[in-house]
Design an enzyme around this catalytic site. Structure first.
Site: not given
Length: 458
Positions: A46, A447
């Site tokens: 990586c 929310r």
């Protein structure tokens, strides 16, 4: 008499498994022979784009443990040696020394397959021309750097716009290359939904990277010297002094297939929770050559990440050494960046949810990484998927600047726990103006997702 463990593959899974098994059993109990066809072991694949780009100064900075260090710990590690065949009935492998050409057989009592993945190389004219590179191993990274240092031109074309593609775009930009990214996708980063991928493209355009979407590469054009000179699509040619393949990877499982071991839909080995190959008590497999359970969709997936590979190795080593550990599955968490833009996802995209037969709602919000009045506050976009009937969190995608990407870890924990978006809203997250608004962006998205679920008939 000591049992013999044979390990095929000397990177994350293979050497983690060998090292863990050695910690649990001494040389008198367990002989360990490991084969690695490259020059290097236990390194961070990586980190290769950041080494190529100059952020990591030296190649050896990416190496966690050298072959010599493994050998000093009682592991017979044979580099530059390729395993050619697995004979499960005879419990033997056949290998070739790539330096001498010698072939020989080695018996095993227990076998670990950690052959990894390989870059996808489409069958195109010119694909093997000098100057065309895949980037999967440390040897690949060294070959690419050698090309960059020996080639006078400064034009790079990157085929594919996934994690490797965008990270290599940044690396070449840092080296003052003119960078063009060509992808057949609607937007870069197909691991995101297209609306979030569009944000990535806009940012890449602003960095000076030319992004060509919806374009299928048809061939690699070469010059009189045989080297790459351009990448061709149906509609255009893009001049190139170096080409990098960032199309993705596929499990490297030819050995396993030839041995009759079980493979899944994506070509990866199938294992149980202890990482044993299904139907084979004394064979284990892990890392980029296996498929894993997606805890959100309940399906098998192929996800090539070093985080999983290292965990697999620890679990396998425990099993080989007489202990017991399990790998329950993944939620598909990944982060990346291109220059100062951070990109993160976990769980399902819209397409994944549809394929899994799930009904869902989405919520997308814009917020800031710190309190809006705090100096340096930067925008981030958060997209959230929730199951329509239950409100169960299904996935989160985040695109933004400093501090955006690692917020996805909140969602990864929530997905693993099977939380609903309503439960997510109640999480007691840390707050101070330099770090977050009073309502963290992930909670703002939750929310909005709650409202969407209720409007859909929660």
């Amino acid at each position: 008499m000591a049992e013999r463990l044979v390990v095929i593959g000397g990177d994350a899974t293979g050497m983690s498994a060998a090292s863990q098994a050695r910690r649990l059993k001494g040389p008198g109990e367990l002989e360990i022979v490991a084969f690695e066809r490259g020059h290097f072991t236990s390194y961070s694949a990586c980190g290769i784009p950041y080494w190529v780009g100059g952020d990591v100064p030296e190649r050896d900075d990416l190496i966690a443990r050298t072959p010599e260090e493994h050998r000093a710990r009682g592991i017979d590690l044979r580099t530059r040696t390729e395993v050619l065949e697995i004979d499960t009935a005879g419990r033997r492998v056949r290998a070739r020394d790539l330096e001498s050409g010698e072939e020989y057989g080695t018996s095993y009592d227990k076998l670990v397959i950690a052959t990894g993945a390989r870059p996808v190389r489409p069958r195109l004219a010119g694909i093997d021309a000098p100057g065309v590179h895949g980037v999967q191993t440390l040897d690949d990274g060294q070959a690419l750097l050698d090309t960059l240092r020996s080639t006078p031109g400064r034009r790079a074309v990157i085929v594919g716009a996934g994690y490797i593609g965008v990270e290599m775009a940044e690396a070449l930009l840092h080296r003052d290359y003119e960078v063009t990214v060509v992808t057949r996708g609607e937007q870069p980063m197909s691991t995101l939904d297209a609306d979030m991928g569009r944000l990535v493209r806009e940012a890449m355009d602003g960095m000076g990277i030319t992004t060509v979407t919806g374009a299928e590469v048809t061939k690699i054009l070469t010059g009189e010297d045989g080297r790459v000179r351009a990448v061709a699509t149906e509609d255009a040619e893009y001049p190139a002094d170096v080409v990098i393949l960032g199309i993705g990877v596929e499990p490297q499982t030819e050995l396993a297939r030839a041995a009759g071991l079980p493979l899944g839909e994506y070509g990866g080995l199938l294992t149980d929770l202890a990482m044993r190959v299904r139907g084979h008590e004394d064979i284990w497999a892990g890392g980029d050559c296996v498929e894993v359970l997606d805890l959100v969709s309940g399906r098998e997936r192929h996800i090539a990440l070093g985080t999983h590979a290292n965990k697999h190795g620890q679990i396998i080593g425990s099993g080989v050494g007489g202990g017991y550990a399990t790998f329950p599955g993944v939620v598909g968490t990944a982060v990346s960046k291109v220059c100062d833009l951070e990109i993160a996802r976990t769980g399902l995209r819209e397409r994944d949810a549809r394929e899994a037969g799930l009904q869902f709602v989405t919520a997308t919000i814009e917020s800031t990484n710190s309190a809006g009045y705090y100096p340096g506050a930067a925008l981030m976009t958060v997209k959230m998927l929730a199951e329509r009937r239950t409100g169960r969190l299904l996935g989160v995608q985040i695109v933004g600047r400093d501090g955006a990407a690692k917020r996805v870890d909140i969602a990864a924990v929530a997905l693993t726990a099977g939380m609903t978006v309503e439960q997510l809203v109640t999480l007691d997250l840390g707050y101070a103006p330099p770090f977050s608004p009073v309502w963290d962006p992930v909670l703002v998205a939750a929310r909005k997702a709650v409202s969407a679920v209720r409007a859909a008939g929660y």
